[in-house]
Design an enzyme around this catalytic site. Structure first.
Site, PDB file in Angstrom:
ATOM      1  CG  HIS A 385       8.980   1.160   7.536  1.00  0.00           C
ATOM      2  ND1 HIS A 385       8.667   1.324   6.210  1.00  0.00           N
ATOM      3  CD2 HIS A 385       9.915   0.201   7.586  1.00  0.00           C
ATOM      4  CE1 HIS A 385       9.378   0.472   5.484  1.00  0.00           C
ATOM      5  NE2 HIS A 385      10.152  -0.222   6.301  1.00  0.00           N
ATOM      6  CE  LYS A 576      -3.998   7.007   1.545  1.00  0.00           C
ATOM      7  NZ  LYS A 576      -2.555   7.017   1.430  1.00  0.00           N
ATOM      8  NE  ARG A 577      -5.048  -1.567   8.141  1.00  0.00           N
ATOM      9  CZ  ARG A 577      -4.673  -2.612   8.875  1.00  0.00           C
ATOM     10  NH1 ARG A 577      -3.960  -3.569   8.337  1.00  0.00           N
ATOM     11  NH2 ARG A 577      -5.038  -2.704  10.131  1.00  0.00           N
ATOM     12  CE  LYS A 582      -2.204   4.785   6.288  1.00  0.00           C
ATOM     13  NZ  LYS A 582      -1.248   4.925   5.162  1.00  0.00           N
ATOM     14  CB  THR A 684       4.070   2.447  -1.501  1.00  0.00           C
ATOM     15  OG1 THR A 684       3.156   1.728  -0.665  1.00  0.00           O
ATOM     16  CG2 THR A 684       5.456   2.424  -0.898  1.00  0.00           C
ATOM     17  CE  LYS A 688       1.292   0.057  -4.056  1.00  0.00           C
ATOM     18  NZ  LYS A 688       0.460  -0.527  -2.968  1.00  0.00           N
TER      19      LYS A 688
HETATM   20  C1  LIG Z   1       0.146   0.054  -1.733  1.00  0.00           C
HETATM   21  C2  LIG Z   1      -0.753  -0.617  -0.785  1.00  0.00           C
HETATM   22  C3  LIG Z   1      -0.904  -0.120   0.507  1.00  0.00           C
HETATM   23  C4  LIG Z   1      -0.197   1.141   0.982  1.00  0.00           C
HETATM   24  O1  LIG Z   1      -0.972   2.260   0.674  1.00  0.00           O
HETATM   25  P1  LIG Z   1      -0.638   3.713   1.265  1.00  0.00           P
HETATM   26  O2  LIG Z   1      -1.560   4.591   0.507  1.00  0.00           O
HETATM   27  O3  LIG Z   1       0.791   3.990   0.959  1.00  0.00           O
HETATM   28  O4  LIG Z   1      -0.925   3.667   2.726  1.00  0.00           O
HETATM   29  C5  LIG Z   1      -1.743  -0.780   1.372  1.00  0.00           C
HETATM   30  N1  LIG Z   1      -2.415  -1.883   0.983  1.00  0.00           N
HETATM   31  C6  LIG Z   1      -2.316  -2.377  -0.262  1.00  0.00           C
HETATM   32  C7  LIG Z   1      -3.114  -3.581  -0.635  1.00  0.00           C
HETATM   33  C8  LIG Z   1      -1.479  -1.775  -1.184  1.00  0.00           C
HETATM   34  O5  LIG Z   1      -1.360  -2.293  -2.414  1.00  0.00           O
END
Ligand SMILES: *Cc1c(COP(=O)(O)O)cnc(C)c1O
Length: 842
Positions: A385, A576-577, A582, A684, A688
């Site tokens: 990952h 995101k984190r 990022k 991911t 979404k």
């Molecule tokens: C999808 C998701 C992530 C991952 O987000 P990225 O933009 O891919 O880093 C992190 N936290 C939550 C709660 C999510 O639903």
């Protein structure tokens, strides 16, 4: 799909809006009609909740409905488990230290297809389903993308009728709750179990002993064979808690098994008998510490030993469970292990499994090395990952040998045999041997977990096409040259059930009416939307749907931050984190650029935008915490300045989690995916957003590359350096100040951050951030600044033509089919696990 829920005997669940006939003969534990549910809830209120009607709260109704829903999965769960144990089907085990499941009630109602019935049943009791759903506290057993991926995969495995078991840890405290105080992140313990967890069933009888520490001893068995036994310093008990994972519209109901650590009572009793009561209690406290808390990622050294213990604890419990099912339930020979089981390692966190399976086969089951090794490699597969060197797990040899003495011996033996193979293939290349060894020599000896996972698996995959290529060219290059056939790619995916049907009811309805409801299990069917991009009436409905989602989010933002957002503005979202790679700070540089332009030219106007951020920073990550401070500081200034707040608002939404993700993704117009090229393995969140019709502004990183390919380059806002350009710039020597010298606007923006404009005159608090950007920034923020700001101007221009934007938005959703986790699980099933569907009949 065969064996759909609605074909089950006595089953009247129908998709959407059919009349629910009263079926007085339906059992109140299993009936799917509104009437049966009504009786079931009333029953649970009386017999499980045990409160008189006068004191019932929505939480009680939540719990009663959850129990009623769990009852309804039980029959399918038992049938699936029965087939899995005794049938011929191959079973997938997904080993993951994290499962970020999100709230369960809504998802289970959706997958059982009894949402309408539940709503009616509650209405008959004077309750509103939406308010009841709100009561659920989500299990935050993951940090972010990796844990959420595991949860999406469980949903898809069940929906695709693949028999499978998820194995993980039942952390008593999940990821911390984030509050914002005075603009700073404050961490609060996540007490998710306080109100109880109606979804799990504890199985105290299904428990295993897990050793820790101590030493090994050689001995000869009665037949004169040379053997090794492990004399542990401590023994801990792993107790399983099982949660049903209901597939959508099928009878398959798989299991998530989470392990909780307990003291071994006989040990405690010994101490008690010898009069040392406090020693016994202490032992209990020590043992239970193991499953106490989820570690935040991006966290430095601290607490390493306990983390290794967590990993070993859940891996050993899981493998013992698998072997017990295999030999005692399925009654199969150990040689058939790879025919019955495929075990996927979600990153290196469970990679100690390679050595543990060897130990179990050799020491406990007295198998010979060669046979045990063939079985091990044929059973495991490993998903990588990350390429970030600091995130590649290694354990100092001292800690490792102290904790897992037998495993260290086994790893040495694996390594000796492996390096011999390397010598055979690349004679005389000692440098290569050193690089590939399972034992790292630089900066003190250590065990390299990614190498262990790679050597011990028959398949290794990255999580997006670009990432898998980079893996083969960088961190696992030597291994790729050794075994090219082991390497592959499975691009991540997300479940359209949770991230579309459940969280975007407006879009769900629009899709159902426009293209039918086949997309729920075949997301490629969204392609049928494409022609509607040219239909003005449809575009209008599309905008109305988005607008409603934005109002819903605006309400939530107002309730949680006090900030008012106008749902007609563009919602520009980065959730995101919080991490330097990022690059949330790049986003902020653009915001400050607009702020500066508005302040300098009173006649200047921009298309109004709401900039929405969310995400947790690891508690010990100094720079990430200051990135949050930067966002909140700029927000406070912008939102309160009448010169600019007519055009822009900046929100930091606290405590980003799955529950509020349900509100966020569907409300976004613009998805910020702006990591430094080569750093985000896949992402991911980007998927979404796309499924929900947001347009992406992004770099060529992770799955963004494939998102752009699917959407078409005209429907994606691309900016920034490519992986090759990043490499080149670094090789030439990245000088951030050069970018500032030739860009006066950038210089002004950086100056505004350190001159106290956003911090009530404090010129120090944000200085470390700017110093980082100017002097040691491996993520090249300033190098991408101009390209990003110019690209944002193209975004604004497109937004101002609402037909253009709607067309692009519809096309993005229409072309998002690839990013369903169903596609990803089908690929894992075909290419790595070699498992087929196992329809379950009741
Ligand atoms: C999808 C998701 C992530 C991952 O987000 P990225 O933009 O891919 O880093 C992190 N936290 C939550 C709660 C999510 O639903």
């Amino acid at each position: 799909m065969t064996d759909v829920v609605s074909s089950a005997p006595g089953d009247v669940a129908d998709r959407d809006g059919g009349v629910s006939r009263a079926q007085p003969h339906e059992h109140s534990r299993t009936g799917l009609s509104a009437d049966a549910l009504h009786r079931a809830i009333a029953d649970h209120l009386a017999y499980s909740i045990a409160r008189p009607p006068s004191v019932l709260t929505p939480e009680h109704y939540y719990r009663a409905l959850a129990l009623a829903v769990r009852d309804r999965m039980q029959q399918r769960w038992m049938a699936t488990t029965q087939d899995l144990l005794h049938g011929p089907a191959k079973v997938t085990c997904y080993l993951s230290a994290e499962f970020l499941m999100g709230p369960q009630l809504g998802n289970n109602l959706l997958n059982l297809r009894i949402e309408r019935q539940a709503r009616e049943a509650l209405a008959a009791l004077g309750q509103d389903l939406d308010a009841i759903l709100e009561c659920e506290e989500e299990p935050g057993l993951g940090n972010g993308g990796l844990g959420r991926l595991a949860a999406c995969y469980l949903d898809s495995m069940a929906t695709l009728q693949r028999p499978s078991i998820g194995y993980g840890i039942r952390y008593e405290f999940g990821i911390f709750d984030q509050e914002i105080q005075d603009g700073w992140q404050v961490e609060k313990t996540d007490n998710w179990l306080v109100a109880g967890n109606p979804w799990e069933i504890d199985k105290p009888d299904a428990s295993y002993l897990v050793n820790w520490g101590g030493r090994t001893e050689q001995y000869e068995d009665v037949a004169g064979n040379h053997r090794v036994r492990w004399i542990p310093r401590r023994v801990i008990k792993g107790v399983s808690y099982d949660t049903p994972i209901q597939g959508y519209g099928v009878n398959t109901c798989n299991t998530l098994t989470l392990w909780s650590a307990r003291s071994v009572s006989s040990f405690a009793l010994d101490a008690f008998n010898t009069g040392d009561f406090y020693k016994a209690v202490e032992d209990e406290v020590l043992s239970e510490k193991i499953s106490k808390v989820l570690y935040p990622n991006d966290e430095p050294e601290a607490g390493k030993r306990l983390r290794l213990q967590q990993q070993y604890f859940f891996v050993s419990s899981s493998l013992q469970d698998i072997l017990r099912i295999h030999t005692e339930r399925a009654r199969l020979p150990l040689s058939a292990l790879p025919d019955k089981w495929a075990i996927q390692l979600n990153d290196t966190h469970p990679s100690i499994a390679v050595a543990e399976l060897m130990r179990l086969l050799i020491d406990e089951h007295h198998m010979g090395w060669d046979e045990a090794w063939d079985i091990t490699v044929a059973t495991f597969a490993y998903t990588n990952h990350t390429l970030l060197p600091e995130a590649l797990e290694t354990w100092p040899l001292g800690i490792f040998g102290d904790s897992l003495p037998r495993h260290l011996e086994i790893i040495y033996e694996i390594n000796d045999r492996f390096l011999e193979e390397v010598r055979d293939k690349f004679p005389g290349d000692t440098e290569r041997e050193r690089r590939m060894s399972l034992i790292g020599e630089d900066g003190g000896k250590s065990v390299r977990m990614a190498h262990l996972a790679t050597v011990g698996s028959h398949a290794v995959n990255g999580v997006a096409a670009l990432h898998s290529e980079l893996l083969k060219a960088s961190v696992l290059k030597d291994f790729y040259e050794m075994w090219p056939e082991r390497f592959g790619n499975v691009t991540n995916g997300v479940t359209p059930r949770r991230f579309l049907a459940l969280s975007n009811p407006g879009l769900r309805t629009l899709l159902d009416e426009t293209v039918g409801d086949g997309w729920l299990t075949d997301l490629d069917q969204l392609r049928r939307l494409e022609p509607y991009a040219e239909d003005p009436a449809f575009r209008e409905r599309w905008r109305d749907m988005k607008r409603a989602n934005k109002s819903r989010l605006a309400e939530y933002v107002h309730a949680s931050t006090g900030i008012e957002l106008d749902p007609t503005w563009m919602f520009d979202v980065q959730v995101k984190r919080i991490h330097e790679y990022k690059r949330q700070h790049l986003n902020v540089l653009h915001i400050i650029t607009l702020y500066n332009r508005l302040k300098r030219n009173p006649g200047f106007a921009i298309a109004p935008r709401a900039f929405i951020f969310g995400g947790k920073a690891a508690p010990g990550y100094f720079i990430a915490k200051r990135m949050i401070r930067l966002i909140t500081a700029v927000g406070a200034t912008v939102n309160n300045d009448p010169d600019v707040n007519r055009f822009m608002r900046v929100v930091f939404l606290p405590n980003f989690n799955v529950k509020n993700a349900h509100l966020i993704y569907p409300a976004a117009n613009l998805s910020e995916q702006i990591s430094t090229a080569g750093k985000e393995a896949s992402g991911t969140g980007n998927m979404k957003f796309m499924i929900n019709g947001a347009l992406t502004i992004g770099t060529l990183d992770g799955a963004n590359v494939e998102i752009r390919e699917e959407a078409g380059p005209d429907n994606f806002f691309l900016f920034g350096l490519t992986v090759d350009e990043v490499e080149q710039l670094k090789a030439d020597g990245y000088r951030p100040t050069a970018f500032v010298e030739r860009d006066p606007e950038l210089a002004e923006v950086l100056e505004l951050i350190v001159d106290g404009t956003f911090t009530h005159g404090d010129t120090e608090v944000l200085r470390p951030l700017v110093d980082n950007l100017l002097h040691h920034d491996p993520f090249l923020v300033l190098a991408d600044y101009r390209s990003y700001v110019d690209c944002q101007a193209r975004v604004s221009a497109a937004w101002q033509d609402s037909d253009t934007w709607s067309r692009m938005s519809i096309l993005n959703a229409a072309r998002s089919g690839k990013f369903s986790s169903d596609r990803a699980i089908a690929e894992y099933s075909d290419e790595i696990w070699h498992v087929g569907a196992m329809p379950v009949t009741l």
